[in-house]
Design a protein around this motif. Structure first.
Motif, mmCIF file in Angstrom:
data_model
loop_
_atom_site.group_PDB
_atom_site.id
_atom_site.type_symbol
_atom_site.label_atom_id
_atom_site.label_comp_id
_atom_site.label_asym_id
_atom_site.label_seq_id
_atom_site.Cartn_x
_atom_site.Cartn_y
_atom_site.Cartn_z
ATOM 1 N N GLN A 183 0.819 -1.206 0.000
ATOM 2 C CA GLN A 183 0.000 0.000 0.000
ATOM 3 C C GLN A 183 0.863 1.270 0.000
ATOM 4 O OE1 GLN A 183 -3.611 -1.956 2.637
ATOM 5 N NE2 GLN A 183 -1.977 -0.942 3.700
ATOM 6 N N PRO A 184 1.686 1.470 -1.016
ATOM 7 C CA PRO A 184 2.524 2.678 -1.015
ATOM 8 C C PRO A 184 1.702 3.934 -1.275
ATOM 9 C CG PRO A 184 2.734 1.522 -3.096
ATOM 10 C CD PRO A 184 1.904 0.633 -2.202
ATOM 11 N N VAL A 185 2.128 5.030 -0.644
ATOM 12 C CA VAL A 185 1.647 6.360 -1.005
ATOM 13 C C VAL A 185 2.601 6.884 -2.076
ATOM 14 C CG1 VAL A 185 1.082 8.668 -0.168
ATOM 15 C CG2 VAL A 185 0.799 6.682 1.332
ATOM 16 N N ILE A 186 2.063 7.433 -3.156
ATOM 17 C CA ILE A 186 2.905 7.831 -4.281
ATOM 18 C C ILE A 186 2.592 9.268 -4.704
ATOM 19 C CG2 ILE A 186 3.439 5.557 -5.196
ATOM 20 C CD1 ILE A 186 0.554 7.514 -6.645
ATOM 21 N N THR A 187 3.547 9.855 -5.403
ATOM 22 C CA THR A 187 3.355 11.170 -6.008
ATOM 23 C C THR A 187 2.765 10.980 -7.396
ATOM 24 O OG1 THR A 187 5.313 11.959 -4.826
ATOM 25 C CG2 THR A 187 4.475 13.338 -6.613
ATOM 26 N N LEU A 188 1.684 11.650 -7.684
ATOM 27 C CA LEU A 188 1.034 11.524 -8.985
ATOM 28 C C LEU A 188 1.862 12.186 -10.084
ATOM 29 C CD1 LEU A 188 -2.581 12.251 -7.757
ATOM 30 C CD2 LEU A 188 -1.796 10.080 -8.732
ATOM 31 N N GLN A 189 1.539 11.768 -11.337
ATOM 32 C CA GLN A 189 2.207 12.311 -12.520
ATOM 33 C C GLN A 189 3.718 12.027 -12.503
ATOM 34 O OE1 GLN A 189 -1.271 12.958 -12.450
ATOM 35 N NE2 GLN A 189 -0.777 14.879 -11.401
ATOM 36 N N LYS A 190 4.098 10.892 -11.959
ATOM 37 C CA LYS A 190 5.500 10.487 -11.910
ATOM 38 C C LYS A 190 5.633 9.046 -12.384
ATOM 39 C CE LYS A 190 7.073 14.323 -10.015
ATOM 40 N NZ LYS A 190 8.080 15.198 -10.666
ATOM 41 N N GLY A 191 6.880 8.617 -12.624
ATOM 42 C CA GLY A 191 7.153 7.259 -13.047
ATOM 43 C C GLY A 191 7.805 6.438 -11.949
#
Length: 1353
Positions: free
Chosen positions: A1036-1044
């Protein structure tokens, strides 16, 4: 009529006939026959066939049955009546009346229910033994003399001290000489006092002689020496003192403690004590004398003159650990390694584990535990072969000082209590209980009331003195007044008990008889009203036999036809009982008001099977609630392990999960009302709302599965909880409603998991109905003030103080079961360590420094437990308009206003937010703490520990409105604009964040590595939120949007992956590359899953493309995947297609998912493509969302604030032109460095103002380093010193020593580029940092101002 006969007749009528506003009292009705059955244990009484009896005297019978229209009324006589019987059965039109609502019983009645569990007596098939039972058609009316049930202490009661009246005088240094007090013998008041410095001058000696001579005969005179009073004490003064009655005045010497009390004019009344002073030893002269005041109540005068030695604990020392032969903390070794820190003759030693558990509480065997030798724990002595890792400290004498104390206690062996209400209904001889206001519920104290002619209407006088502190006031804004309850009533129903445990009455767990009496009301009763009754020694450790029990009675209010008035239990005390206080089983609409439950076993106010609704608990109080044996939830750890009846063979108890839930209020259905009530001490919880997925026992089938989990909460208003172990309040868990089986070996009704999501009409398809917790107070609960799990649970205007953790709001688990709900706390106060410091005693195992003044106090758990106000678990939560007060971290205890759940494997929602937060007496460094490896936090290696985040909507936490606070080492969320907050172990960032839920199957026990392409050297490793034995795993990672991103595995990749887009708004996207072995083929589709209706529909498929940029051409219904077989990465662009509601995890249509089935060649290796993926797919870090502007000083609510520091030193190239740039930026003000060498900027550590900026060229660093040293030496202490370098700096030489002076590690090796944040002062702050590199050195952080040293634990 004969006049004499007439007069006797009238006197008789005046004695027995009482007329009320509604008519004559019931016992005076025509048709009642006086009844005096005598005393016989074999007499079975049946009152029926319309007979109506009036019991006029004490009696003993075997049993009483009242039925078939029979009626028994208890005569209200001046002489006490004692009725002793095995049982009383009331049914089929039978009635028992003791007073009435209009005409309460005024005499004294005791009903004793006798019998042993093993005496062979045949029990009733429904009611059992020792009962008052009301069956179908029966009426029970008990109305005692009205008495205020309980109130609050309105003035603090100190242990052993005076609370009303009296006088106290204490002085130490600077008050030298002989201290005199003149006291009025009629009132106990001090009429005059004076000090005579007979050390300083002869004139003072003459003044003393004149003073004592002039005192009026009959007055009480006290004299005492403080410090020294004899150097100029002349013979005339000594003679005057001798004439008063002193036998030691002529012999008083240097610094001799001396105390003297006398009635002037009566030398024989003198009491005196004198001690010869010896340097370095305690010496105390103490006297007291009791006098009789004019109003007839005595008072005590006491005088103490002393020299005493202060003692203080050293810091904790730990030289060794448990590895090797054991933990050896020898005093000689500790002295050698800590010179000057341990005194030569300690008076005490204390050892504890590094987690703060005292050594004597661990159960381990110690080879040595001695203040002269030290502490040794040998591994060979332990049953498990290894000791804990211990630390030790020593109690040392600090200094010697004098003290004189004069006290006048107007209550001799008694105490005046000031209460909040009029208590004139309480009588001398009544027993009261004062609740604990500390962590231990066992600090509740009983007292007996004494006569008090001088007391006001809200005052009482009790025998004895308090052992513990009982708070009687608001403390730091929180109402912590102790509850004070009267236990005595004029009607007493009690069980007759043996003086020991016997037979099969759970003697394995109790050393006393637990076979008490009980009152039971069954279905179809005609009327039951019980008020102003005392129940003692009631209840049995057998099912269904409780002090008061409404059993399967259905609706007992107007809905059930009970309306004149509806059924109630009011102003009742239940105490020293053996199974609960009041049980509602399969019954609805009961009013329980002003009921006190004290010192009982098992859940106190108990709703049983799940269908119990609309019951109201109004102004009820429960305290000292201990474990019982009946249900798994009643049991403590020992009982849980030993009582396994109903478990499947092979069951291994887990006490903390399966049992250990005993509570003051146990609510099996949310739709009950609790108002104005208090849970003032339970072994586990105060208020616990638990959920029966289906009703159990005789209630089976009364509602459909899942009904209780969706039932709206009844009214929960103005309640309090304190002195509980696990929590003041819990909304969580269910009970196991199936029998034990091979699949689930736990016994029936074990505690299990459950999720709460309230909706209108308990229908999840209808609108949500938030559970409102209003004006709740929770203080001095050891673990939690409140733990609330579920959907919409909202708190408003609540207060939390001195809890281990104030409040945890937990969502529905891995997925919120009620998606779109939120949890909220607003308009509330959180206090970390208040002025309620508690009482050091064996009941409170943990005592240590704390609070804003570092004073000694009771502590909730281990001495180094990280106290938190709001604990963020998963979310989403909203914290709004809340104040945090007195959260102060120590060096060794990570206290914080806002913290995170320890050792958390679950998700952390980026929609968690804070707004309108106020900090009061909270250092800016203690506002937030994300955790670090060490005690309580362990290794910070679980998934939830790594993904913590919250949104600071208005900057009231971080000073950056709209920014996110993230863990400092979470590079999935960081970007170049982030600002480090070293004190919080955090960073302030700004971006658009969301989550992925990645479900892996075949296999489900892998470690997943996820890398953000911008930071390939900072991967995040996740082990999954579920157990390793699960059929699938969820990451369940939290991620930064619009990234790879790329995703890798520690073994062969899973054959099936489902990727859920969580908290994605429409058009949000990320690109992800998943590592697979060469030769893998794929089947990929997208779908939407509606978790509420459990339906899924396919939305599209993914086709392979040979061009990576074609991923951008994906559209609903058809997407593309790019399989870069050379690197082993499968690329997908994950994009949300639907709108999302504000607090929902998924879209309005359901959860958007991508499913991947991979056909992996046999024998494939580890699925880690990192070395092939980078640098090929590495990206330049970029800021997508600029950081917000920092709040100005005028917008801040406290004097403390952050200063933003940015240091850069780097090389740059523009085609063939090379250049170097270095600058220091402070709160957006930039200081560019012009010369090669170093730039030094000095900032005042108190104000944050720049006080100087200077450059030192390389030539000075190399040739005249003393110039730099002198400059640094002249910088004032408590200064922040910032250094950047430009050009090829001198990396060695004398000048580099200044870095060490300013906090850098010794022997640091410098490279071409340098940035450094240092501190000139007596300590090294955590934020001191040096970064050096060949190409670029950058530091970007915020520093707290003013800079203060954290006090040591």
């Amino acid at each position: 009529m004969n006049p004499k006969v007439f007069i006797n007749y009238m006197l008789t009528m005046m004695t027995f006939v009482r007329v009320t506003s509604s008519g004559i009292c019931l016992e005076d009705e025509i048709g009642l026959h006086a009844w005096n059955p005598g005393h016989s244990e074999t007499h079975r009484v049946h009152i029926g066939h319309g007979r109506q009896f009036l019991l006029t005297s004490s009696a003993t019978v075997e049993s009483i049955e009242i039925s078939d229209g029979g009626k028994l009324v208890i005569a209200d006589k001046t002489q006490p009546i004692i009725l002793r019987t095995r049982n009383i059965l009331i049914e089929n039109g039978g009635e028992l009346h003791i007073g009435s609502e209009a005409c309460p019983f005024q005499g004294n009645l005791t009903i004793i229910l006798y019998g042993r569990s093993d005496d062979g007596y045949q029990p009733h098939s429904y009611f059992g033994h020792k009962f008052i039972g009301v069956g179908r058609g029966g009426s029970l009316e008990i109305h005692g003399q009205e008495k205020l049930s309980w109130t609050f202490l309105n003035k603090t009661l100190h242990p052993g001290g005076m609370t009303e009246g009296g006088y106290y005088f204490e002085k130490n240094w600077n008050h030298r000489g002989i201290i005199a007090h003149i006291i009025d013998p009629q009132s106990g008041d001090v009429v005059h006092s004076d000090r005579f410095d007979t050390y300083k001058s002869k004139e003072e000696s003459e003044r003393l002689s004149h003073y004592v001579t002039e005192v009026e005969d009959g007055m009480i005179l006290t004299l005492a020496v403080n410090d020294e009073g004899t150097r100029n004490l002349r013979a005339t003064a000594r003679k005057a003192l001798t004439e008063l009655g002193s036998k030691h005045a002529m012999h008083l010497g240097y610094r001799h403690p001396w105390s003297f009390i006398v009635v002037k004019g009566d030398p024989s009344s003198a009491v005196e004590d004198h001690v010869i002073y010896q340097d370095g030893r305690n010496a105390v002269a103490k006297v007291f004398k009791v006098f009789q005041a004019d109003i007839g109540e005595p008072f005590t005068v006491s005088s103490t003159s002393e020299w005493f030695q202060d003692a203080a604990w050293t810091e904790w020392f730990s030289r060794d650990d448990e590895r090797g032969s054991g933990d050896w903390e020898k005093l000689s070794d500790l002295r050698a390694s800590n010179p000057g820190k341990i005194c030569w003759n300690p008076i005490e030693i204390e050892a504890a584990t590094h987690e703060g558990v005292l050594a004597n509480s661990t159960g381990e065997i110690f080879y040595k535990y001695d203040r002269h030798y030290g502490f040794v724990c040998r591994n060979q002595d332990q049953s498990n072969g290894i000791c804990h890792n211990y630390k030790v400290r020593f109690l040392c004498i600090k200094d010697e000082r004098p003290k004189v104390t004069i006290a006048i206690d107007t209550n001799v062996n008694s105490t005046i209590l000031e209460l909040a209400d009029d208590v004139r209904t309480w009588r001398a001889g009544d027993t009261i209980v004062v609740a604990s206001t500390d962590y231990s519920m066992y600090q509740a104290e009983e007292f007996q009331l004494l006569p008090c002619r001088a007391c006001l209407e809200n005052q009482i006088r009790v025998a004895g003195k308090a052992k513990y502190l009982h708070v009687g006031e608001d403390v730091d804004g929180v109402d912590m007044r102790a509850e004070v309850a009267v236990l005595t009533r004029n009607i007493l129903i009690m069980g007759e008990m043996e003086d020991h445990c016997y037979s099969n009455n759970e003697c394995e767990f109790f050393d006393f008889d637990t076979f008490g009496g009980h009152v039971k009301v069954g279905i179809g009763f005609k009327a039951v009203h019980i008020e102003d009754v005392e129940l003692k020694h009631m209840g049995q450790q057998t099912m269904g036999h409780y002090p008061i029990h409404f059993h399967m009675a259905g609706d007992v209010d107007e809905k059930g036809g009970y309306s004149n008035p509806p059924t109630y239990v009011k102003q009742v005390s239940v105490h020293h009982s053996f199974s609960r206080c009041l049980t509602i089983h399969g019954s609805n609409g009961l009013l329980v008001k002003d009921v006190v439950g004290y010192d009982t076993l098992g859940h106190c106010f108990f709703t049983e099977d799940g269908p119990e609704e609309r019951n109201t608990f109004d102004h009820c109080l429960g305290l000292l609630i201990k474990a019982g044996t009946l249900l798994p939830s009643d049991r403590d750890s020992k009982m849980c392990k030993l009582i396994t009846e109903g478990a499947y063979p092979g069951y291994i108890p887990r006490p903390r999960q399966d049992c250990s839930a005993v509570s003051t209020f146990w609510m099996a259905n949310p739709n009950n009302n609790i108002i104005n009530s208090v849970a003032a001490g339970s072994e586990e919880a105060g208020f616990w709302f638990v959920f029966h997925h289906v009703p159990t026992g005789p209630s089976e089938g009364m509602y459909s599965p899942g009904y209780s989990e969706h039932t709206p909460l009844g009214r929960f208003y103005n309640n309090r909880a304190h002195s509980n172990y696990r929590a003041g309040m819990i909304i969580d868990n269910g009970v196991k409603t199936t029998l034990a089986s091979a699949k689930d070996k736990r016994p029936f009704l074990s505690v299990i998991g459950a999720r709460y999501g309230p909706h209108k009409d308990a229908d999840p398809y209808k609108p949500r109905e938030p559970a409102l917790i209003q004006h709740f107070i929770a203080y001095k609960n050891q673990e939690h003030g409140a733990w609330l799990r579920g959907g919409d649970v909202w708190l408003d205007n609540c207060q939390f103080s001195d809890n281990g953790i104030g409040l945890t709001l937990a969502s529905g688990g891995t997925f919120p079961d009620d998606d779109g709900s939120k949890q909220e706390v607003k308009n509330s106060l959180f206090v970390g360590e208040s002025e309620n410091r508690g009482t050091e005693s064996i009941d409170n195992e943990v005592w240590g420094p704390g609070g804003t003044d570092h004073s000694g106090r009771t502590l909730p758990r281990g001495i180094n437990f990280p106290i938190r106000g709001v604990q963020i678990y998963d979310g989403p939560i909203n914290v709004k308009n809340c104040t945090f007060r007195k959260y102060v971290a120590l060096d060794g205890r990570h206290t914080s206003a806002i913290g995170f759940r320890l050792n958390n494997s679950w998700q952390s929602c980026p929609k968690n937010n804070m707004t309108e937060i106020t900090f009061d007496n909270v250092p800016i460094t203690s506002r937030v703490f994300f955790g670090e490896p060490g005690p309580w936090f362990n290794y910070m290696a679980m998934d939830g520990d790594k993904t913590t985040v919250f949104h600071d909507l208005d900057g009231s936490v971080s000073e950056y409105p709209g920014a996110f606070i993230v863990k400092d080492d979470n590079w999935l969320l960081r970007n170049p604009g982030c600002i480090d907050v070293p004190d919080w172990r955090a960073a302030i960032c700004n971006a658009h964040y969301a989550q992925l839920y990645i479900q892996a199957r075949n296999p489900a026990d892998l470690v997943m590595k996820i890398i953000k392409n911008e930071y390939p050297n900072h991967p995040q490793y996740l082990e999954g939120a579920l157990g390793k034995k699960n059929h699938y795993q969820q990451y369940q990672p939290v991620i930064t949007l619009q990234k790879g991103y790329t995703i890798h595995w520690d073994r062969t990749p899973p054959e099936e992956l489902t990727i859920w887009l969580i908290n994605f708004d429409k058009h949000d996207w990320i690109q992800v590359g998943l590592c697979y072995p060469k030769g893998t083929t794929f089947s990929i589709l997208s779908d939407i899953h509606n978790r509420l209706i459990k339906q899924t529909h396919k939305t599209g498929i993914f086709l392979r493309t040979l061009q990576e940029d074609k991923l951008e051409s994906s559209h609903p219904g058809r997407g593309y995947y790019f399989w870069d077989e050379d690197t082993g990465l499968l690329f997908l662009k994950l994009k949300a297609q639907n709108e999302r509601e504000k607090y929902a995890f998924c879209s309005v249509k359901g959860c958007e998912r991508i499913k991947i089935k991979a056909m992996i060649p046999p024998g494939a290796g580890v699925g880690d493509c990192t070395d092939q993926a980078y640098p090929k797919y590495a990206e330049v870090p970029a800021v997508e969302v600029p950081m917000p502007a920092k709040l100005s000083s005028g917008e801040l609510s406290t004097n403390e604030h952050f200063i933003e520091i940015r240091l850069k030193s780097y090389k740059t190239r523009f085609f063939h032109i090379k250049d170097e740039i270095a600058y220091t930026e402070i709160n957006r003000k930039t200081f560019y460095q012009s010369e090669d060498g170093i730039q030094m900027t000095v900032v005042d550590g108190y104000t944050g103002d720049v006080t100087d900026n200077i450059e030192f060229r390389n030539s000075i660093l190399q040739g005249i380093p003393a110039q730099v040293e002198n400059y640094v030496a002249n910088i004032k202490n408590s200064s922040i010193v910032l250094i950047t370098s430009k050009g090829k700096i001198i990396t060695k030489g004398q000048w580099t020593r200044i870095l060490e002076t300013l906090g850098a590690d010794n022997g640091v090796k410098l490279k071409d580029q340098l940035t450094f944040v240092g501190f000139k002062g007596s300590f090294k702050p955590i934020w001191v940092k040096l970064f050096t590199d060949e190409e670029a050195a950058k530091i970007h952080l915020v520093l707290p101002v003013p800079v203060t040293k954290m006090m040591k634990l």
